[in-house]
Write a protein that holds these residues in place. Structure first.
Motif, PDB file in Angstrom:
ATOM      1  N   GLU A 165       0.827  -1.198   0.000  1.00 29.15           N
ATOM      2  CA  GLU A 165       0.000   0.000   0.000  1.00 29.15           C
ATOM      3  C   GLU A 165       0.863   1.251   0.000  1.00 29.15           C
ATOM      4  OE1 GLU A 165      -3.005   0.314   2.857  1.00 29.15           O
ATOM      5  OE2 GLU A 165      -4.052  -1.528   2.277  1.00 29.15           O
ATOM      6  N   ASN A 166       0.422   2.212  -0.828  1.00 23.31           N
ATOM      7  CA  ASN A 166       1.085   3.530  -0.906  1.00 23.31           C
ATOM      8  C   ASN A 166       2.594   3.402  -1.156  1.00 23.31           C
ATOM      9  OD1 ASN A 166      -1.388   4.789  -0.344  1.00 23.31           O
ATOM     10  ND2 ASN A 166      -1.061   4.502   1.853  1.00 23.31           N
ATOM     11  N   GLN A 210       6.142   4.022  -2.479  1.00 24.24           N
ATOM     12  CA  GLN A 210       6.720   5.330  -2.767  1.00 24.24           C
ATOM     13  C   GLN A 210       6.857   5.588  -4.260  1.00 24.24           C
ATOM     14  OE1 GLN A 210       7.255   7.550  -0.334  1.00 24.24           O
ATOM     15  NE2 GLN A 210       7.680   9.076  -1.949  1.00 24.24           N
ATOM     16  N   CYS A 230       4.826   4.716  -6.622  1.00 26.36           N
ATOM     17  CA  CYS A 230       3.545   5.180  -7.134  1.00 26.36           C
ATOM     18  C   CYS A 230       3.237   6.590  -6.661  1.00 26.36           C
ATOM     19  CB  CYS A 230       2.444   4.220  -6.710  1.00 26.36           C
ATOM     20  SG  CYS A 230       0.824   4.691  -7.320  1.00 26.36           S
ATOM     21  N   VAL A 231       3.568   6.869  -5.406  1.00 21.11           N
ATOM     22  CA  VAL A 231       3.310   8.203  -4.863  1.00 21.11           C
ATOM     23  C   VAL A 231       4.064   9.265  -5.659  1.00 21.11           C
ATOM     24  CG1 VAL A 231       3.597   9.678  -2.844  1.00 21.11           C
ATOM     25  CG2 VAL A 231       2.819   7.313  -2.555  1.00 21.11           C
ATOM     26  N   LEU A 284       2.664   9.571  -9.224  1.00 21.85           N
ATOM     27  CA  LEU A 284       1.404  10.298  -9.247  1.00 21.85           C
ATOM     28  C   LEU A 284       1.631  11.801  -9.137  1.00 21.85           C
ATOM     29  CD1 LEU A 284      -1.675  10.358  -9.248  1.00 21.85           C
ATOM     30  CD2 LEU A 284      -1.618   9.988  -6.776  1.00 21.85           C
ATOM     31  N   LEU A 317      -2.427   3.547 -13.097  1.00 22.78           N
ATOM     32  CA  LEU A 317      -2.014   3.658 -11.689  1.00 22.78           C
ATOM     33  C   LEU A 317      -3.082   3.166 -10.724  1.00 22.78           C
ATOM     34  CD1 LEU A 317      -0.236   7.156 -11.701  1.00 22.78           C
ATOM     35  CD2 LEU A 317       0.833   4.906 -11.475  1.00 22.78           C
ATOM     36  N   GLU A 329      -4.090   4.704  -0.264  1.00 26.13           N
ATOM     37  CA  GLU A 329      -4.605   6.048  -0.503  1.00 26.13           C
ATOM     38  C   GLU A 329      -4.306   6.530  -1.913  1.00 26.13           C
ATOM     39  OE1 GLU A 329      -6.426   8.137   1.378  1.00 26.13           O
ATOM     40  OE2 GLU A 329      -6.676   6.428   2.740  1.00 26.13           O
ATOM     41  N   VAL A 330      -3.278   5.944  -2.518  1.00 26.23           N
ATOM     42  CA  VAL A 330      -2.907   6.348  -3.870  1.00 26.23           C
ATOM     43  C   VAL A 330      -4.067   6.151  -4.832  1.00 26.23           C
ATOM     44  CG1 VAL A 330      -1.413   5.777  -5.815  1.00 26.23           C
ATOM     45  CG2 VAL A 330      -0.458   5.912  -3.528  1.00 26.23           C
ATOM     46  N   ARG A 331      -4.806   5.048  -4.628  1.00 26.98           N
ATOM     47  CA  ARG A 331      -5.921   4.743  -5.522  1.00 26.98           C
ATOM     48  C   ARG A 331      -6.967   5.851  -5.470  1.00 26.98           C
ATOM     49  NH1 ARG A 331      -8.457  -1.174  -5.522  1.00 26.98           N
ATOM     50  NH2 ARG A 331      -6.504  -1.521  -6.662  1.00 26.98           N
ATOM     51  N   LYS A 341      -6.504   8.947  -4.657  1.00 24.73           N
ATOM     52  CA  LYS A 341      -5.959  10.152  -5.296  1.00 24.73           C
ATOM     53  C   LYS A 341      -6.017  10.045  -6.828  1.00 24.73           C
ATOM     54  CE  LYS A 341      -2.828  11.309  -1.481  1.00 24.73           C
ATOM     55  NZ  LYS A 341      -1.417  11.503  -1.082  1.00 24.73           N
ATOM     56  N   VAL A 342      -5.760   8.829  -7.326  1.00 23.92           N
ATOM     57  CA  VAL A 342      -5.836   8.621  -8.771  1.00 23.92           C
ATOM     58  C   VAL A 342      -7.268   8.820  -9.256  1.00 23.92           C
ATOM     59  CG1 VAL A 342      -5.646   6.890 -10.603  1.00 23.92           C
ATOM     60  CG2 VAL A 342      -3.826   7.110  -8.897  1.00 23.92           C
TER      61      VAL A 342
END
Length: 1194
Positions: free
Chosen positions: A1067-1068, A1070, A1072-1073, A1076, A1101, A1107-1109, A1111-1112
Motif C-alpha cells: 500500500e502507498n 513510494q 507510485c506516490v 502520481l 495507476l 490512498e494512492v488509488r 488520489k488517482v
C-alpha cells in the motif's frame, strides 16, 4: 538498339536488373506444364464465379508472361493446350461463361507466342467453318468483357478461310426452316469482316487479318475484291481524321488494305493500285495528327510500291554470303561453284530490264517524307519500305534513292530526319542495297550521327539518332566482307568506343558496345577488339562514372584510340549542357593525361585556355575545370621525372592560367546569378589544382585575387540557390586549404603572420554573421586551415566556434552552421595535434580538453526542431563523429588527459543515441560506440563496464550488427539497462523509441524493454533501481514535451503489462506516490496528446493499493470536467475500460450504475450537465466532489 540482346534471348536493362536478366536467359523449357494443364482442366469448375475465375486467370497470366522473352519454348505445348480449351469451346453443354473464359486463356497464349504462329494451330477443316461462323455471329461487338472471344474467333475464321474448296459449295441448302433464303457463307464472312473493321479494340486488328486471308482467295477475289476495295476507298475518302469515330474506321480500312496488298497476288491487285494511291494522296495522311494513321499510310504506300514493281531480287545487290558465323567458317569449294552458277543466272536476269512505272516515284517520295516524321513508328515503317522498294529497282535508280536518304543528314534537318536516315541506311545495308562504293560517303555521316546531339532548352535531343547509328554499324558488320570495311575500321571503331564510353544515355552506350562486339566478331579487324570487349561489355558500360573514369583509361592505353577520345572530350563534352557530364569529362582528361602528356601540354591546353575566357557559359565552366585537372595531372607526372609544371607547358599557357580569374570575374560581373553558381566552384577548383601543382605564383597579385574570390564566395553564399550551395562550400574549403598550404608559409611550417591574423580574424568574425551560410562557410574555413595557420590562434578559434555552438543552440537557430562548427572543432583539433602539457593556444592539451568535450557533448543533446523536422539530428550526427575523431586522436597521443568522467559521459551519450528512434542516427551512434569499444590501436581508456560491454557486443558485432534494423538493434542496446552507468541514458533513448509512433520501432523496442523487465520481476532491488531511474528521467524532463509525451506512452505500456506488479502488493508504495505527483504536474498542460497520455497513465495507476488509488480516482474525476471536451470524452472512455479491467476498484453495488453513466452520458455537452454527472459518480464512489477554485485578484 537491343539487337545483340535479342539474339541471346535476353532483354536489356540497368545494371541492377542483371539478376532478372540471367533468370530470364536460363529458362530451358516449359517448366509449368503440369500446373498449366491443371489450370485449364479446372475451367469448368471456376468459370461460374469471378472470385474463383480471377485467381486462375491471373496465375495463368503470370506463368505465360515468364516466356515473353523466349516464347519458342512454348511451341511443343501449344497444341495440347489449344485442344484442351477447344474441347470446352466446342462442347454444346458449355455455358457462355466457360466459352469466354476459354477464349481468354487462348488470347493470353496468343499474346505471348504471337498471332502469326499461334493461329496456324487452329483446326481449319471444312466442318469448322460453319460452327465458327455461327459462334462469331452470336457475339455482341459492344461487350467490353468478352473482346478476347471475338478476337480469337476472327483469327480462327481467318484460318478456316484457307480451305481449298470453293466456299459456294458449303452453302448447300440455302433455304432455312422458315422458307426464307439463307445468306451465303461468303457474304456472311464479308459482312462480319466489314462490321469488325469499324469497331474499337483488338478485334479490328484480327478483322484485318481475316480480310487479308479471305479476299485473296481465288473464288472471293473474283466476286468481291473490287467491291471491297471500292468500299474501303469510299470509307477512306469520306472519313474525317479529326473525329474519334472516323479515326477508328479509317484505321480498320487502312489496315485491311495494307494486308490485302501484302498477301495478294500482284497480277490481281496491280490494276487497282493506281486508284488506291491516288485516294491516299488526296487524303494527305502524312499531315494527320494521329501517328497510327500516318504509319498505316506509309505501310500501305510501300505495299503499293511493291505491287508496281516486279517481285524480283536486285541482281546488282552486294552479297556477302552466309550470315551465319558457323556457315562462313565451314564454307567449301562447292559453295564457290554454286555462287558462280548463281551469279551467271543473275547476270542473265539483269539484262531483262523493264520500264519503272511513274507511280514508283510518288511512292518513294512519300516514304522519304515518312523518314522525317515526328514519330518513331512511322520512321521505322518508312525505312523498311525504302529497303523493300529499293530492292526491286535498277541499280541507277536505287543509287538515287540512297542519295536522297543521305540528304536527311543535313544540319538543316531535325533529329527526326537524322534518325529516319540512320534507320533507312541500316535497312539498305542489311539487304545488300548499299554498295561498297557508297561507303566513302556514308561512313562519315554515320560517324557524325554517333555523336549527334542538339540542345533544346534545358536539355537535348539526339539519343535516338545515336542509338540508330549504332544499329547501322551493327548491320554493316553483318552485311560487308572485312575487306570492304577495312579502310574505315579505325574511324568506326573509335566512334563506337567513344559512344560506348562517353555517351550520356545508357541505352546508347550499351547499343554501341553491342555494335562494337558484333564488328569484332564479324569483321575481326577492329584493333584490340577482344581486349576492349572484356572491359567495355554490356554491363560494364551501364555505370556512367565507371565509363568515364576507368574504362576510358583502359581503352586510351591503346594508341589507336587515345587522341580520338581526348579530342572528343574537348570538342563535345567539355561544353556539354549537363554539368555532371562536364565534370566527369574533366576528371577523365585528368586520368587520360598520362597516356599523352605532350599532346595535353602543347595542343589540348592551347585549345582550352581561349574557351576558359570565352562567351559560352558551359564551355567556360568545363574549360576551367579541364585546365585545372590537366595541370594537376601534368604536375603528378612531373614528380616522377623531377620536372615542374612550368617545364612541361609553355610560358604563354602559364600566363593564361594566371589571368583566367581576372577575365572570368570581369566577364561574369563578379559571378552573380546562375553563372556564379557554375563559375565560383570552377574557379575554386582551378585555385586548388594550381596550388597543388605548386605553380610559381608566390607573392604575386594573383594570390590576392584568388583569396578575394574565396572570401567573396563565402560572403555571398546566402545568394546561392539551395541546390548548389553544398558543392560551392566544398570547393571553397578545398581551395582555401590548398592555397594556404602552398602560398602562405613564410618558412617551412611557419605562417605569414600578417595573412594569418587577417584570415583568422575575418573568419571568426564571420561566425557572428546574421546569415547562416556565412557562419557555415566561416566555420568550415577555420576547420580547413593548415596547422601552421592555427598555431598560436587555437584558443581564439576554439572560443569562436564554442560560442557559436552554445548561443545558437539556446536560440534554436543556425542549425546547419552549428553542425559545421562541430565538424570544424574536430578538424581544428586534428590539425593542431595533442600535447598533454602544451599550450592551449597551439595544441589540444589538459587545459582545454574538457572544454572541447563539453562543447561536443552539449551538441549531442541538440534536439532543435523546425518545419523540416528534427534538424538537431544533423548536429548530433556531426558531434558523434567529432567525438570519435577527437577521442581516437587523444587516446593515441596523450591518453592521460582523458578523464574517466569525460569518457563516461561520451559513452553514455552514444548509448542514448544508439537507443533512439531514427534509424540513420541510431546506426551512426551505434557504430561509433562499437568502434570506440573495440578500438585497440589506440585503446580508449576508462570505458565504464568494458568487460560487460564486450560480452554484450562481441567483436563480430562491429560488422554483423545492423543498427538500422530495429529487430537487431534494440535486443542488444536494452542489455545496457543492467549496467548502472548506462541505465539512465539508455532508458532515456529508449523512451522516445518505445513511446514513438513508428510501428516497427515501437514493436521491437518495447518487446526488448519488456523482456528485460520480465527478467528482473523477482529482483526487488533491480526493479526499484529501474523505477528510480524512470522517475529521474520524468523529473528531469517534466517541461520537455519531446521526452514527456513518449515517456507517458511508454509508462502506460509498462503499467498495462504489469511490469510493476511487485509494487502493487504494497500500500502507498513510494514509486507510485512519486509517479502520481509528477503526473499531476503534467496534467496542467494544454497539449491534447500529453493530456491523453496522462489519462491513460492515471488509469494504469489504479492498480496500486492504498490512498494512492483514491488520489488517482480524484484526478480522473477532475479530468471528467476538463475544459477540453475531447479530454472529457477520452477520460470517460478510459475509465470505462479501467473498470472492466480492474473490477476490485469500486464497490460492486454501484459498479453498474457508474459504468452506465460513463458510457451513456454526453461528455461533450455543456459544463453544468457534465459537472452534475461527474458529481454523481463522486457520490457513488465516495470520493469528495472537486471544488471550483476561483481566481485570486490582487
Amino acid at each position: 538498339m537491343a539487337l545483340s540482346e535479342t539474339e541471346n534471348g535476353c532483354s536489356g536493362g540497368e545494371v541492377g536488373d542483371s539478376d532478372v536478366i540471367v533468370k530470364t536467359c536460363v529458362l530451358g523449357g516449359f517448366a509449368e506444364s503440369d500446373e498449366t494443364r491443371a489450370l485449364i482442366s479446372s475451367l469448368p469448375e471456376v468459370h461460374r464465379d469471378m472470385v474463383t475465375s480471377e485467381p486462375a486467370t491471373q496465375r495463368f497470366l503470370v506463368i505465360m508472361n515468364r516466356y515473353q522473352e523466349q516464347p519458342h519454348l512454348l511451341d511443343p505445348h501449344l497444341e495440347w493446350m489449344l485442344n484442351m480449351i477447344l474441347n470446352f469451346v466446342r462442347s454444346e453443354s458449355s455455358p457462355p461463361s466457360l466459352v469466354h473464359l476459354g477464349f481468354k486463356f487462348l488470347y493470353i497464349i496468343c499474346k505471348v507466342r504471337g498471332y502469326k504462329i499461334f493461329m496456324q494451330l487452329f483446326p481449319h477443316e471444312v466442318a469448322d467453318v460453319q460452327p465458327v461462323l455461327d459462334l462469331l455471329t452470336r457475339q455482341d461487338p459492344k461487350d467490353s468483357e468478352t473482346w478476347e472471344t471475338r478476337y480469337m474467333l476472327l483469327l480462327w475464321l481467318s484460318m478456316t478461310c484457307l480451305i481449298p474448296f470453293d466456299l459456294s459449295r458449303l452453302d448447300g441448302h440455302l433455304e432455312s426452316g422458315g422458307g426464307k433464303a439463307r445468306e451465303p457463307i461468303m457474304d456472311q464472312i464479308l459482312a462480319i469482316a466489314k462490321s469488325y473493321l469499324v469497331v474499337r479494340g483488338s478485334s479490328r486488328n484480327a478483322a484485318s487479318v481475316l480480310v487479308s486471308k479471305f479476299m485473296t482467295r481465288p473464288d472471293v477475289k473474283q466476286k468481291h475484291l473490287a467491291d471491297f476495295l471500292d468500299w474501303s476507298l469510299t470509307t477512306i475518302s469520306q472519313t474525317n481524321d479529326q473525329l474519334l469515330r472516323d479515326i477508328v474506321v479509317l484505321d480498320g480500312a487502312l489496315q485491311s488494305l495494307a494486308k490485302v496488298f501484302k498477301h495478294g497476288k500482284r497480277d490481281d491487285l496491280l490494276q487497282y493500285a493506281p486508284t488506291v494511291l491516288q485516294c491516299l494522296e488526296q487524303k494527305h495522311l502524312s499531315e494527320s495528327s494521329e501517328a497510327m494513321l500516318r504509319k498505316l499510310g506509309v505501310k500501305l504506300i510501300q505495299r503499293l510500291g511493291l505491287n508496281f514493281l516486279k517481285p524480283r531480287l536486285a541482281t546488282w545487290r552486294y552479297q556477302r554470303g552466309s550470315r551465319s558465323l558457323a556457315a562462313n567458317l565451314a564454307m567449301s569449294q562447292s559453295t564457290t561453284a554454286t555462287s558462280a552458277v548463281t551469279s551467271g543466272l543473275e547476270s542473265q536476269e539483269q539484262e531483262e530490264d523493264y520500264d519503272i512505272p511513274e507511280e514508283v516515284e510518288t511512292v518513294i517520295e512519300h516514304l522519304l517524307v515518312g523518314l522525317k516524321d515526328k514519330e518513331t513508328i512511322v520512321r521505322w515503317s518508312a525505312a523498311k519500305g525504302i529497303g523493300r522498294v529499293t530492292g526491286r529497282l535498277p541499280k541507277d535508280l536505287a543509287d538515287e534513292v540512297v542519295g536522297s536518304v543521305m540528304d536527311c543528314f543535313s544540319f538543316q534537318e531535325t533529329d527526326n530526319a537524322w534518325h529516319g536516315g540512320c534507320l533507312a541506311l541500316a535497312e539498305l545495308g542489311r539487304r545488300g542495297l548499299l554498295l561498297p562504293s557508297r561507303l566513302t560517303d556514308v561512313v562519315p555521316l554515320i560517324i557524325k550521327s554517333l555523336t549527334y546531339e542538339e540542345k533544346r532548352g534545358a536539355c537535348s535531343v539526339g539519343s535516338n539518332v545515336r542509338d540508330a547509328a549504332c544499329y547501322v554499324c551493327w548491320s554493316f558488320a553483318r552485311a560487308y566482307e572485312p575487306k570492304e570495311l577495312e579502310p574505315f575500321v579505325n574511324q568506326i571503331a573509335s566512334a563506337l568506343l567513344i559512344t560506348a564510353v562517353f555517351d550520356r544515355n545508357v541505352n546508347c552506350r550499351r547499343a554501341a558496345s553491342a555494335a562494337f562486339q558484333e564488328n569484332v566478331g564479324r569483321q575481326g579487324t577492329f584493333p584490340h577488339g577482344i581486349d576492349i570487349l572484356t572491359a567495355a561489355d554490356y554491363y560494364a558500360v551501364g555505370n556512367l562514372s565507371n565509363c568515364y573514369l576507368n574504362i576510358s583509361v583502359y581503352i586510351a592505353s591503346f594508341p589507336e584510340y587515345t587522341k580520338a577520345m581526348i579530342d572528343h572530350l574537348i570538342s563535345m563534352k567539355i561544353n556539354h549542357w549537363h554539368s555532371v557530364i562536364r565534370e566527369l569529362a574533366t576528371k577523365a582528361l585528368h586520368n587520360l593525361t598520362p597516356q599523352a602528356p605532350d599532346y595535353m601540354a602543347t595542343t589540348v591546353l592551347s585549345q582550352l585556355l581561349p574557351m576558359a575566357v570565352g562567351i559560352d557559359l558551359h564551355g567556360r565552366h568545363g574549360a576551367i575545370l579541364a585546365c585545372a585537372e590537366i595541370t594537376h595531372a601534368l604536375y603528378k607526372l612531373g614528380l616522377q621525372t623531377n620536372r615542374t609544371v612550368v617545364d612541361m607547358i609553355s610560358s604563354e599557357c602559364v600566363d593564361a592560367l594566371k589571368n583566367i580569374h581576372q577575365m572570368v570575374i570581369r566577364f561574369c560581373l563578379l559571378c552573380r546569378g546562375f553563372g556564379g553558381e557554375l563559375m565560383r566552384p570552377a574557379m575554386c577548383g582551378l585555385i586548388e589544382k594550381l596550388s597543388l601543382s605548386k605553380m610559381p605564383f608566390k607573392n604575386e597579385p594573383v594570390i590576392a585575387g584568388w583569396q578575394w574570390l574565396i572570401d567573396d564566395t563565402i560572403k555571398t553564399l546566402h545568394l546561392i540557390s539551395s541546390g548548389a550551395k553544398d558543392g560551392i562550400i566544398a570547393a571553397v574549403v578545398s581551395a582555401l586549404s590548398a592555397l594556404c598550404e602552398e602560398y602562405y608559409q613564410a618558412q617551412a611550417g611557419q605562417a605569414d603572420s600578417q595573412i594569418q591574423d587577417v584570415l583568422v580574424s575575418q573568419y571568426i568574425e564571420g561566425l557572428q554573421s546574421p546569415q547562416m551560410l556565412i557562419r557555415s562557410g566561416s566555420a568550415l574555413a577555420l576547420g580547413c586551415l593548415p596547422r601552421f595557420m592555427i598555431h598560436s590562434k587555437l584558443k581564439q578559434i576554439f572560443e569562436g566556434l564554442q560560442q557559436m555552438c552554445t548561443v545558437s543552440q539556446k536560440e534554436g537557430s543556425f542549425t546547419e552552421a552549428r553542425r559545421d562548427a562541430v565538424k570544424a572543432i574536430a578538424q581544428v583539433c586534428t590539425k593542431a595535434g595533442v600535447c598533454a602539457n602544451g599550450s592551449p593556444d597551439s595544441a589540444l592539451c589538459s587545459e582545454n580538453v574538457a572544454d572541447v568535450y563539453g562543447t561536443l557533448l552539449q551538441s549531442m543533446n541538440d534536439y532543435t526542431k523546425d518545419s523540416r523536422g528534427d534538424v538537431g539530428a544533423w548536429v548530433r550526427e556531426a558531434a558523434a563523429t567529432s567525438l570519435m575523431d577527437v577521442t581516437v586522436l587523444v587516446a593515441s597521443s596523450a591518453p592521460e588527459i582523458l578523464s574517466p568522467d569525460l569518457v563516461k559521459c561520451m559513452m553514455c551519450c552514444l548509448a542514448q543515441q544508439a537507443a533512439e528512434k531514427i534509424d540513420r542516427y541510431r546506426a551512426h551512434a551505434g557504430n561509433i560506440f562499437l568502434h570506440l569499444l573495440h578500438s585497440t590501436e589506440p585503446a580508449v581508456p576508462h570505458i565504464p563496464h568494458r568487460e560487460e560491454l564486450l560480452s554484450i557486443f562481441p567483436v563480430e558485432t562491429t560488422t554483423s550488427l545492423n543498427w538500422n534494423a530495429p529487430s537487431e538493434a534494440f535486443q542488444h542496446i536494452t542489455q545496457l539497462l543492467r549496467l548502472p552507468h548506462y541505465q539512465y541514458h539508455t532508458l532515456l533513448g529508449l523512451t522516445v523509441s518505445v513511446g514513438g509512433i513508428t510501428e516497427s520501432t515501437v514493436h521491437f523496442s518495447s518487446q526488448s524493454l519488456f523482456d528485460y523487465l520480465k527478467g528482473i520481476q523477482n529482483n526487488c532491488a533491480a526493479l526499484l533501481q529501474f523505477g528510480d531511474t524512470l522517475l529521474s528521467i520524468f523529473r528531469d524532463n517534466l517541461r520537455n514535451d519531446r521526452v514527456v509525451i513518449p515517456f507517458l506512452n511508454m509508462l502506460n505500456q509498462m503499467l498495462a503489462n504489469s511490469c510493476f506488479e511487485i509494487f502493487t502488493t504494497q500500500e502507498n508504495h513510494q514509486f507510485c506516490v512519486d509517479l502520481l505527483a509528477l503526473c499531476k504536474e503534467s496534467k496542467k498542460s494544454k497539449d491534447i496528446s500529453k493530456l491523453r497520455a496522462c489519462v491513460a497513465v492515471f488509469c494504469g495507476l489504479i492498480q496500486f493499493q492504498g490512498e494512492v488509488r483514491k488520489k488517482v480516482l480524484s484526478q480522473l474525476l477532475m479530468l471528467l470536467c476538463h475544459p477540453f471536451p475531447m479530454i472529457r470524452k477520452t477520460t470517460a472512455s478510459q475509465m470505462y475500460e479501467m473498470l472492466l479491467t480492474y473490477d476490485d476498484v469500486i464497490d460492486p453495488v454501484v459498479l453498474d450504475d457508474v459504468m452506465t453513466l460513463l458510457s451513456d452520458a454526453n461528455w461533450l455537452s455543456d459544463m453544468e450537465t457534465v459537472r452534475a454527472n461527474r458529481n454523481q459518480i463522486c457520490d457513488w464512489l465516495g470520493v469528495p466532489r472537486p471544488q471550483i477554485v476561483g481566481k485570486v485578484t490582487i
